[in-house]
Design an enzyme around this catalytic site. Structure first.
Site, PDB file in Angstrom:
ATOM      1  N   GLU A  13     -22.683 -24.105  -4.994  1.00  0.00           N
ATOM      2  CA  GLU A  13     -22.415 -22.882  -4.232  1.00  0.00           C
ATOM      3  C   GLU A  13     -23.665 -21.988  -4.248  1.00  0.00           C
ATOM      4  O   GLU A  13     -24.209 -21.701  -5.306  1.00  0.00           O
ATOM      5  CB  GLU A  13     -21.243 -22.133  -4.880  1.00  0.00           C
ATOM      6  CG  GLU A  13     -20.811 -20.914  -4.096  1.00  0.00           C
ATOM      7  CD  GLU A  13     -19.638 -20.171  -4.749  1.00  0.00           C
ATOM      8  OE1 GLU A  13     -19.706 -19.905  -5.969  1.00  0.00           O
ATOM      9  OE2 GLU A  13     -18.685 -19.844  -4.030  1.00  0.00           O
TER      10      GLU A  13
ATOM     11  N   GLU B 183      -9.057 -17.730  -8.881  1.00  0.00           N
ATOM     12  CA  GLU B 183      -9.599 -17.970  -7.530  1.00  0.00           C
ATOM     13  C   GLU B 183     -11.106 -18.061  -7.685  1.00  0.00           C
ATOM     14  O   GLU B 183     -11.758 -17.053  -7.944  1.00  0.00           O
ATOM     15  CB  GLU B 183      -9.255 -16.807  -6.591  1.00  0.00           C
ATOM     16  CG  GLU B 183      -7.782 -16.590  -6.343  1.00  0.00           C
ATOM     17  CD  GLU B 183      -7.158 -17.673  -5.490  1.00  0.00           C
ATOM     18  OE1 GLU B 183      -7.894 -18.456  -4.857  1.00  0.00           O
ATOM     19  OE2 GLU B 183      -5.927 -17.761  -5.486  1.00  0.00           O
TER      20      GLU B 183
HETATM   21  P1  NAD Z   1     -18.492 -13.320 -11.565  1.00  0.00           P
HETATM   22  O1  NAD Z   1     -17.719 -14.441 -12.162  1.00  0.00           O
HETATM   23  O2  NAD Z   1     -19.882 -13.097 -12.000  1.00  0.00           O
HETATM   24  O3  NAD Z   1     -17.755 -11.921 -11.829  1.00  0.00           O
HETATM   25  C1  NAD Z   1     -16.424 -11.705 -11.398  1.00  0.00           C
HETATM   26  C2  NAD Z   1     -15.793 -10.629 -12.276  1.00  0.00           C
HETATM   27  O4  NAD Z   1     -15.699 -11.116 -13.610  1.00  0.00           O
HETATM   28  C3  NAD Z   1     -16.592  -9.319 -12.373  1.00  0.00           C
HETATM   29  O5  NAD Z   1     -15.677  -8.240 -12.337  1.00  0.00           O
HETATM   30  C4  NAD Z   1     -17.256  -9.415 -13.739  1.00  0.00           C
HETATM   31  O6  NAD Z   1     -17.512  -8.166 -14.308  1.00  0.00           O
HETATM   32  C5  NAD Z   1     -16.195 -10.170 -14.522  1.00  0.00           C
HETATM   33  N1  NAD Z   1     -16.695 -10.883 -15.719  1.00  0.00           N
HETATM   34  C6  NAD Z   1     -17.907 -11.430 -15.935  1.00  0.00           C
HETATM   35  N2  NAD Z   1     -17.962 -12.001 -17.153  1.00  0.00           N
HETATM   36  C7  NAD Z   1     -16.750 -11.817 -17.731  1.00  0.00           C
HETATM   37  C8  NAD Z   1     -16.185 -12.195 -18.970  1.00  0.00           C
HETATM   38  N3  NAD Z   1     -16.863 -12.877 -19.893  1.00  0.00           N
HETATM   39  N4  NAD Z   1     -14.899 -11.854 -19.231  1.00  0.00           N
HETATM   40  C9  NAD Z   1     -14.176 -11.180 -18.302  1.00  0.00           C
HETATM   41  N5  NAD Z   1     -14.662 -10.786 -17.110  1.00  0.00           N
HETATM   42  C10 NAD Z   1     -15.930 -11.110 -16.821  1.00  0.00           C
HETATM   43  O7  NAD Z   1     -18.401 -13.518  -9.990  1.00  0.00           O
HETATM   44  P2  NAD Z   1     -19.078 -12.621  -8.843  1.00  0.00           P
HETATM   45  O8  NAD Z   1     -20.541 -12.913  -8.825  1.00  0.00           O
HETATM   46  O9  NAD Z   1     -18.627 -11.213  -8.970  1.00  0.00           O
HETATM   47  O10 NAD Z   1     -18.394 -13.206  -7.540  1.00  0.00           O
HETATM   48  C11 NAD Z   1     -18.853 -14.328  -6.874  1.00  0.00           C
HETATM   49  C12 NAD Z   1     -17.974 -15.516  -7.162  1.00  0.00           C
HETATM   50  O11 NAD Z   1     -16.612 -15.214  -6.837  1.00  0.00           O
HETATM   51  C13 NAD Z   1     -18.327 -16.716  -6.310  1.00  0.00           C
HETATM   52  O12 NAD Z   1     -18.360 -17.885  -7.092  1.00  0.00           O
HETATM   53  C14 NAD Z   1     -17.194 -16.777  -5.298  1.00  0.00           C
HETATM   54  O13 NAD Z   1     -16.992 -18.054  -4.762  1.00  0.00           O
HETATM   55  C15 NAD Z   1     -16.046 -16.276  -6.080  1.00  0.00           C
HETATM   56  N6  NAD Z   1     -14.974 -15.750  -5.206  1.00  0.00           N
HETATM   57  C16 NAD Z   1     -13.840 -16.487  -5.048  1.00  0.00           C
HETATM   58  C17 NAD Z   1     -12.832 -16.057  -4.189  1.00  0.00           C
HETATM   59  C18 NAD Z   1     -11.577 -16.865  -3.985  1.00  0.00           C
HETATM   60  O14 NAD Z   1     -10.641 -16.345  -3.403  1.00  0.00           O
HETATM   61  N7  NAD Z   1     -11.521 -18.117  -4.411  1.00  0.00           N
HETATM   62  C19 NAD Z   1     -12.992 -14.835  -3.515  1.00  0.00           C
HETATM   63  C20 NAD Z   1     -14.158 -14.106  -3.704  1.00  0.00           C
HETATM   64  C21 NAD Z   1     -15.148 -14.576  -4.558  1.00  0.00           C
END
Ligand code: NAD
Length: 493
Positions: A387, A254
């Site tokens: 975004e 997602e």
């Molecule tokens: P992010 O990708 O930075 O982090 C998300 C999660 O991934 C965190 O728990 C982080 O610790 C983990 N992570 C980071 N690097 C990783 C790696 N190499 N391996 C495994 N895990 C890793 O995203 P964010 O800043 O926390 O959230 C914002 C983003 O989430 C936005 O792009 C937003 O659109 C998206 N989002 C999507 C939905 C949906 O339902 N489509 C819902 C909420 C947020």
């Protein structure tokens, strides 16, 4: 709340790692707590517990109704702790209290919904009889829990995003290791307390806090994980997909969005402004499906823009705990700097600033940003295409229905889209023409646990919520029987 380590195998376990990270209150910039940062060994303990609970424990073999009882207990405990959990979410994430309360109610609602759906697995809903063309055989397809799931979630709806994964996975009979965002770990830790209070069997749910590059990566790489459920940004999602490919893990993603709202000339301006504002200022615009691109029929454009500016400038900013606040701080310094830089880049590349664009002078402490409206950008500009994940809306006029559809679909994302018009047929036509997984007509953002959630294109793979969310955690097995007493007669005549 006392941070006691990691919730592993049904109890609090002391971290192997000596590292910690800080979680802060974005309204004051003050440190709330030091949180253990799990390493690969901590993740391994959690995966081992989940594996043992799946392979040898009672959970996958229970009836759906039995699993549903545990989920219902978790829902009841969450409801009983509603005010406290809402306050914890405000403290860690910054969102206004009424929004946090809505999130926690939805979290309980998600556990309750999947508690009921789990029961339906017992009513023959997990079994399909298959009509075969070959006489002498009969076949059925059954649904079974997929195995051990790893869940990695973001910070924008911390407890709700956990529920969107934990509740359907557990309802399906999977066991799980959850890694919450390092930016907002507190309500996920509370979920460990809730699981203990609900008496969830050991190893069914395990929660390890930590950084994405350490704990997250270790979870993705772990060979005993059967499924990865990820919510977060596109770049992280792409990395996870590439790493999961090494041992062909089942994945659902997602990801981000740049969702359009198309407003036709017959729309009531007040209603349009209300839904734009709810679409982009709710949760400080830190919403994957946020209404970040608004397309307005050119006849309505000047009046709508003026009305939007007036209303946006009336929004009360402040700490999420204060009465009447509708816009809290962004989640942290990094996010604040990122959004500010995006606004400035948009302006440098030709966009006009209609409103906002800066820190409110009265709020020196905290990551506050005024509600921001931009116009006059090119359709292929960075600010229109990428975004931002903040309270920043880009508005453009359009001339014809076809032009609006083409502009709406001209994006690498396809999470959500919305259309407003008094003409129902036009709304239905445009809704079908959108290349997006979620479409709203005459509204934007309301989300229901019963309906599928997920994106087209780079916004993701798979669907959460509703029965689709349960299917994410189920495998399909074919069982075919040779019913005939006659010999098969291929080798032995
Ligand atoms: P992010 O990708 O930075 O982090 C998300 C999660 O991934 C965190 O728990 C982080 O610790 C983990 N992570 C980071 N690097 C990783 C790696 N190499 N391996 C495994 N895990 C890793 O995203 P964010 O800043 O926390 O959230 C914002 C983003 O989430 C936005 O792009 C937003 O659109 C998206 N989002 C999507 C939905 C949906 O339902 N489509 C819902 C909420 C947020």
């Amino acid at each position: 709340m006392k941070v006691q380590g990691f919730y592993i195998n049904g109890q609090w376990q002391q971290p192997n790692s000596k590292n910690t990270f800080t979680t802060i209150n974005p309204a004051t910039e003050a440190i709330i707590d030091e949180i253990p940062a799990g390493n690969a060994q901590d993740i391994d303990s959690a995966v081992k517990a989940a594996r043992a609970a799946f392979d040898h424990g009672p959970w996958p073999k229970m009836t759906g109704a039995e699993r549903g009882e545990y989920l219902q207990k978790m829902a009841d405990i969450i409801n009983a702790r509603l005010d406290e959990l809402s306050k914890l979410e405000v403290l860690d994430n910054g969102k206004p209290y009424p929004e946090a309360k809505w999130d926690i109610e939805d979290t309980a609602g998600t556990f309750e919904f999947y508690a009921n759906l789990a029961k339906e697995l017992d009513d023959g809903n997990s079994e399909d009889v298959i009509a075969l063309s070959e006489p002498g055989f009969s076949s059925k397809a059954i649904k079974e829990p997929l195995g051990v799931a790893g869940a990695i979630i973001p910070w924008n709806f911390p407890m709700l995003m956990a529920a969107w994964k934990v509740a359907p996975a557990l309802a399906a009979g999977c066991t799980m290791v959850l890694k919450p965002s390092e930016i907002t770990p507190l309500t996920a830790i509370a979920l460990g307390e809730i699981a203990i209070e609900a008496g969830l069997p050991a190893g069914v749910l395990n929660i390890v806090t930590g950084l994405g590059v350490d704990a997250g990566q270790a979870l993705v790489d772990h060979p005993d994980i059967d499924k990865l459920a990820f919510t977060g940004s596109v770049p992280t999602g792409a990395k996870i997909m590439a790493n999961a490919a090494k041992d062909i893990k089942n994945i659902s993603l997602e990801l981000g969005g740049k969702s359009p709202l198309v407003i036709f000339e017959d729309t009531d301006i007040e209603k349009a402004v209300e839904w734009i504002m709810f679409g982009i200022f709710w949760n400080q615009g830190q919403v994957c499906s946020a209404t970040s691109r608004v397309l307005v029929a050119e006849e309505l454009y000047p009046a709508l823009l003026a009305r939007l500016k007036t209303e946006a400038e009336k929004i009360t900013l402040g700490s999420g705990n204060e009465e009447g606040v509708l816009l809290g701080p962004l989640v942290n310094q990094t996010q604040y700097q990122k959004v500010l830089a995006a606004i400035n880049r948009g302006i440098e590349e030709g966009a006009s600033l209609v409103s906002g664009g800066k820190k409110p002078p009265a709020l020196e402490q905290g990551y506050y940003l005024e509600p921001t409206i931009l116009t006059d950008m090119e359709e292929d500009s960075w600010i229109w295409q990428e975004e931002i994940f903040g309270p920043v809306v880009c508005v453009k006029p359009f001339k014809t229905e076809q032009q609006a559809i083409d502009m709406a679909n001209n994006s690498r994302f396809g999470l959500a889209a919305a259309v407003m018009s008094k003409d129902n047929e036009r709304c239905e036509r445009v809704a079908k023409a959108f290349r997006a997984g979620i479409v709203w007509i005459n509204c934007s953002q309301p989300t229901f646990v019963e309906a599928p959630w997920g994106g087209y294109k780079q916004s993701g793979i798979g669907r959460e919520l509703g029965k689709w969310g349960l299917n994410n955690y189920l495998e399909t097995k074919q069982i075919t029987r040779f019913d005939s007493d006659e010999p098969w007669g291929w080798y032995i005549k």
